[in-house]
Write a protein that holds these residues in place. Structure first.
Motif, mmCIF file in Angstrom:
data_model
loop_
_atom_site.group_PDB
_atom_site.id
_atom_site.type_symbol
_atom_site.label_atom_id
_atom_site.label_comp_id
_atom_site.label_asym_id
_atom_site.label_seq_id
_atom_site.Cartn_x
_atom_site.Cartn_y
_atom_site.Cartn_z
ATOM 1 N N ALA A 173 43.425 24.390 30.447
ATOM 2 C CA ALA A 173 42.828 24.457 29.112
ATOM 3 C C ALA A 173 43.919 24.671 28.071
ATOM 4 C CB ALA A 173 41.804 25.587 29.039
ATOM 5 N N VAL A 174 43.595 24.292 26.842
ATOM 6 C CA VAL A 174 44.537 24.436 25.731
ATOM 7 C C VAL A 174 43.810 25.057 24.542
ATOM 8 C CG1 VAL A 174 46.128 23.266 24.167
ATOM 9 C CG2 VAL A 174 45.815 22.394 26.498
ATOM 10 N N PHE A 175 44.404 26.121 23.995
ATOM 11 C CA PHE A 175 43.910 26.755 22.774
ATOM 12 C C PHE A 175 44.982 26.619 21.685
ATOM 13 C CE2 PHE A 175 41.155 28.751 25.822
ATOM 14 C CZ PHE A 175 40.020 29.148 25.133
ATOM 15 N N GLU A 176 44.538 26.668 20.432
ATOM 16 C CA GLU A 176 45.457 26.657 19.289
ATOM 17 C C GLU A 176 45.169 27.836 18.376
ATOM 18 O OE1 GLU A 176 46.371 21.895 18.672
ATOM 19 O OE2 GLU A 176 44.878 22.886 17.400
ATOM 20 N N VAL A 205 40.050 20.848 27.543
ATOM 21 C CA VAL A 205 39.781 21.354 28.895
ATOM 22 C C VAL A 205 39.824 20.175 29.860
ATOM 23 C CG1 VAL A 205 38.144 22.508 30.436
ATOM 24 C CG2 VAL A 205 38.326 23.251 28.054
ATOM 25 N N ARG A 206 40.592 20.351 30.954
ATOM 26 C CA ARG A 206 40.723 19.297 31.969
ATOM 27 C C ARG A 206 41.181 17.979 31.335
ATOM 28 N NH1 ARG A 206 35.665 21.088 32.894
ATOM 29 N NH2 ARG A 206 34.815 19.016 32.464
ATOM 30 N N GLY A 207 42.002 18.050 30.319
ATOM 31 C CA GLY A 207 42.511 16.847 29.670
ATOM 32 C C GLY A 207 41.553 16.207 28.694
ATOM 33 N N LYS A 243 34.778 25.419 9.146
ATOM 34 C CA LYS A 243 34.933 26.046 10.457
ATOM 35 C C LYS A 243 34.980 25.038 11.597
ATOM 36 C CE LYS A 243 33.418 30.728 9.595
ATOM 37 N NZ LYS A 243 32.701 31.892 10.162
ATOM 38 N N SER A 244 34.895 23.772 11.290
ATOM 39 C CA SER A 244 35.063 22.758 12.320
ATOM 40 C C SER A 244 36.529 22.721 12.741
ATOM 41 C CB SER A 244 34.631 21.379 11.802
ATOM 42 O OG SER A 244 33.246 21.373 11.523
ATOM 43 N N THR A 245 36.767 22.366 13.999
ATOM 44 C CA THR A 245 38.137 22.335 14.510
ATOM 45 C C THR A 245 38.591 20.897 14.752
ATOM 46 O OG1 THR A 245 37.385 22.576 16.793
ATOM 47 C CG2 THR A 245 37.871 24.593 15.576
ATOM 48 N N VAL A 246 39.882 20.748 14.965
ATOM 49 C CA VAL A 246 40.471 19.437 15.235
ATOM 50 C C VAL A 246 40.770 19.359 16.733
ATOM 51 C CG1 VAL A 246 42.363 17.864 14.722
ATOM 52 C CG2 VAL A 246 41.451 19.348 12.916
ATOM 53 N N PRO A 247 40.205 18.394 17.445
ATOM 54 C CA PRO A 247 40.297 18.377 18.905
ATOM 55 C C PRO A 247 41.622 17.831 19.427
ATOM 56 C CG PRO A 247 39.070 16.473 18.150
ATOM 57 C CD PRO A 247 39.384 17.289 16.922
ATOM 58 N N GLY A 248 41.858 18.098 20.706
ATOM 59 C CA GLY A 248 42.969 17.466 21.406
ATOM 60 C C GLY A 248 44.281 18.206 21.320
ATOM 61 N N ARG A 249 45.139 17.908 22.279
ATOM 62 C CA ARG A 249 46.482 18.470 22.291
ATOM 63 C C ARG A 249 47.335 17.717 21.275
ATOM 64 N NH1 ARG A 249 49.221 20.344 27.939
ATOM 65 N NH2 ARG A 249 50.575 21.932 27.009
ATOM 66 N N LYS A 250 48.158 18.457 20.515
ATOM 67 C CA LYS A 250 48.783 17.856 19.340
ATOM 68 C C LYS A 250 50.280 18.138 19.266
ATOM 69 C CE LYS A 250 44.533 19.098 16.955
ATOM 70 N NZ LYS A 250 44.148 20.102 17.978
ATOM 71 N N ASP A 251 50.927 17.364 18.421
ATOM 72 C CA ASP A 251 52.264 17.663 17.926
ATOM 73 C C ASP A 251 52.179 17.776 16.409
ATOM 74 O OD1 ASP A 251 53.912 17.833 20.231
ATOM 75 O OD2 ASP A 251 53.848 15.656 20.442
#
Length: 554
Positions: free
Chosen positions: A46-49, A407-409, A421-429
């Motif tokens: 999992a990935v959190f920001e 989660v799980r890619g 309060k909406s978030t931006v999805p996905g793993r980022k740079d």
């Protein structure tokens, strides 16, 4: 100053471990971790920001701080037997005992952290820290990481604003320990206000732990504790060159006091003997560090005269007095009056040391009063700030949040009735785009799988908060903001001293355009999504809307 020595790092790590043990978190982190564990999901990648939604204090930027403590926290993260036994007593009785064995073996060996460097100027909605690892573990880290970053970044940003209000030349002294929100708040404030631009602290423990220059002399209570010259003990002082015989300090001071009163046309009858006794006693104790507070009674009628007399004796004996502190009234006007007297004494008595005496001002200084003071004529060399600095009275919290993005890619997105309060999805740079003059002008958030933007190449992006309107920009330079700092249980990036981080902050802030640093009504800095990331956000948002009635329809 050099990077922290091994011994200093050890002291700091023990400090973090004591201040932020794994139990310093919210109970629901454990209930969620248990539910993940029961469902067999605790090891899912999992990935959190971590980010904040609005720049603090109505300003145009923030400073990111607290990273080093986060790294030391992660490195020492593990539950003791007593920790687990306490959790056993507070979680519901039906909790499977095997879960507690699972907790006992947890650490951060599977966690990776990518982060913006500590001390970087940052902006709302930019992901500052990415935490990747087993779902249960990275969930358990949430509250502690937020606790370590929120106040540190807030008070560091507040210090930077005070520095901007004061200008680059004047020295700033942080003296807020007694007004801070508890001992840890005071220690954190001293460390991060120094990083944010202050020069000195009154906090001795901060000096010990972080190598911050420490300063301070006397309070009004010291002055008012004296009543007469009979209380001055000892009454003599040896000359700075080590002369054979001690000198009668009190007799010399009386003589100089008469000459000062004559020069200034002052009335000797208004001079407070107890104040003079306090100054004499302190000067004899610290002849190289004489800097008294002179407004316990009257600056013009007593305090300034007593200081000049004692300081002139010190000069006669080969010492160099430091200066005075003003703690009430109109600091600008009084500082001008004090400086005029210093120059008169220097010229009349041919004592050049009076030309370099410093004037310190302390009087409930706020950001607004600092800016106002800086716009007026004054002779203040050092300004001490306490309450409004460390308590961040204009805004008590930065409001950092820690949100799941993968989660799980698979990208994950919080879709709220409140769009903010909406978030931006996905793993980022995250990339910082710089213009031809060397000023950052846009932070670009991209999916991690995208190629980085290139200097000189035009790109299309979507500024956050602009209702899907796109812009085209051409950066002169491109910098990747985040870097891996913690991998497989180890800190992989060198830890910097407070002084090194402070130097980076001041250098970095020089590149930020003045329009973004204005204390009032700054221009908004642009944070934008790449075209691919914007499309992903739109796609997930539409999919959520289309599937909102799935349960009812079936």
């Amino acid at each position: 100053m050099a990077a922290p020595s091994g011994n200093t790092c050890g002291v700091m790590e023990r400090s973090v471990r004591e201040r932020v043990p794994p139990l310093l978190t919210d109970l629901y982190q454990f209930t969620m971790a248990y539910a993940y564990w029961r469902a067999g999901r605790h090891q899912e990648p999992a990935v959190f920001e971590l980010f904040f939604r609005d720049n603090p204090f109505g300003g145009g930027f923030s400073l990111f701080a607290g990273l080093q403590d986060c790294l030391l926290f992660l490195r020492s993260f593990r539950f003791t037997h007593d920790d687990v036994e306490f959790l056993r007593s507070v979680l519901p009785p039906a909790t499977d005992p095997a879960f507690f064995q699972f907790l006992r073996g947890l650490d951060c060996s599977g966690v990776t952290l990518r982060s913006v460097p500590e001390g970087t100027e940052v902006f709302a909605r930019v992901p500052l820290i990415e935490v990747a690892g087993p779902l249960a573990v990275v969930q358990l880290l949430e509250t502690s990481l937020l606790c370590l970053v929120n106040y540190a970044s807030l008070v560091c940003s507040n210090a930077a604003r005070f520095r901007l209000a004061a200008g680059p030349q004047r020295k700033l002294l942080e003296m807020g320990l007694r007004r801070a929100q508890g001992p840890d708040g005071g220690l954190t404030a001293s460390r991060y206000t120094f990083i944010g631009g202050f020069d000195l602290t009154s906090n001795v423990q901060a000096g010990f732990l972080f190598g911050i220059p420490v300063a301070g002399t006397m309070a009004h209570s010291y002055v008012t504790s004296f009543s007469s010259l009979d209380e001055v003990v000892p009454r003599t002082l040896v000359a700075a060159n080590g002369g054979p015989d001690p000198v009668d300090f009190i007799s010399l001071t009386r003589g100089w006091l008469s000459r000062v009163c004559e020069l200034l046309g002052a009335e000797p009858g208004k001079i407070r003997e107890g104040e003079l006794a306090a100054f004499l006693s302190y000067a004899i104790a610290y002849p190289h560090n004489f800097l008294p507070v002179i407004d316990s009674y009257s600056v013009g009628c007593s305090g300034l005269l007593n200081f000049c007399a004692v300081a002139l004796v010190l000069c006669e004996l080969g010492y160099r007095p430091v200066g005075i502190r003003l703690d009430s009234g109109d600091l600008c006007r009084q500082s001008i009056d004090v400086r005029r007297v210093f120059r008169l004494c220097s010229e009349h008595f041919s004592v050049s040391a009076f030309d370099s005496l410093i004037i310190v001002g302390t009087n409930n200084i706020s950001e607004e009063s600092m800016a106002e003071l800086n716009g007026k004529e004054n002779e203040l060399d050092v300004i001490g700030v306490g309450t409004h600095l460390v308590t961040c009275t204009k805004q008590p919290s930065l409001g950092c949040v820690y949100k799941l993005v993968e989660v799980r890619g698979r990208p994950k997105m919080k879709i709220s009735e409140d769009p903010e309060k909406s978030t931006v999805p996905g793993r980022k740079d995250v990339y910082r785009l710089v213009d031809a003059e060397g000023h950052p002008f846009l932070d670009l958030v991209c999916l991690a799988v995208e190629p980085p933007p290139e200097a000189g190449a035009t790109l299309r992006c979507f500024p956050l908060g602009c209702d899907s309107a796109s812009i085209s920009v051409t950066p002169a330079q491109v910098t990747c903001l985040r870097q891996e700092v913690f991998v497989n249980g180890q800190v992989t990036h060198p830890l910097c001293s407070a002084a090194e981080t402070r130097a980076k902050v001041q250098s970095s802030l020089q590149t930020l355009h003045p329009r973004h640093k204005r204390l009032k009504e700054p221009d908004a800095y642009t944070v934008a999504l790449s075209e691919k990331l914007h499309n992903l956000v739109t796609e997930i948002g539409r999919g959520s809307s289309n599937n909102s009635n799935f349960l009812l329809a079936n």
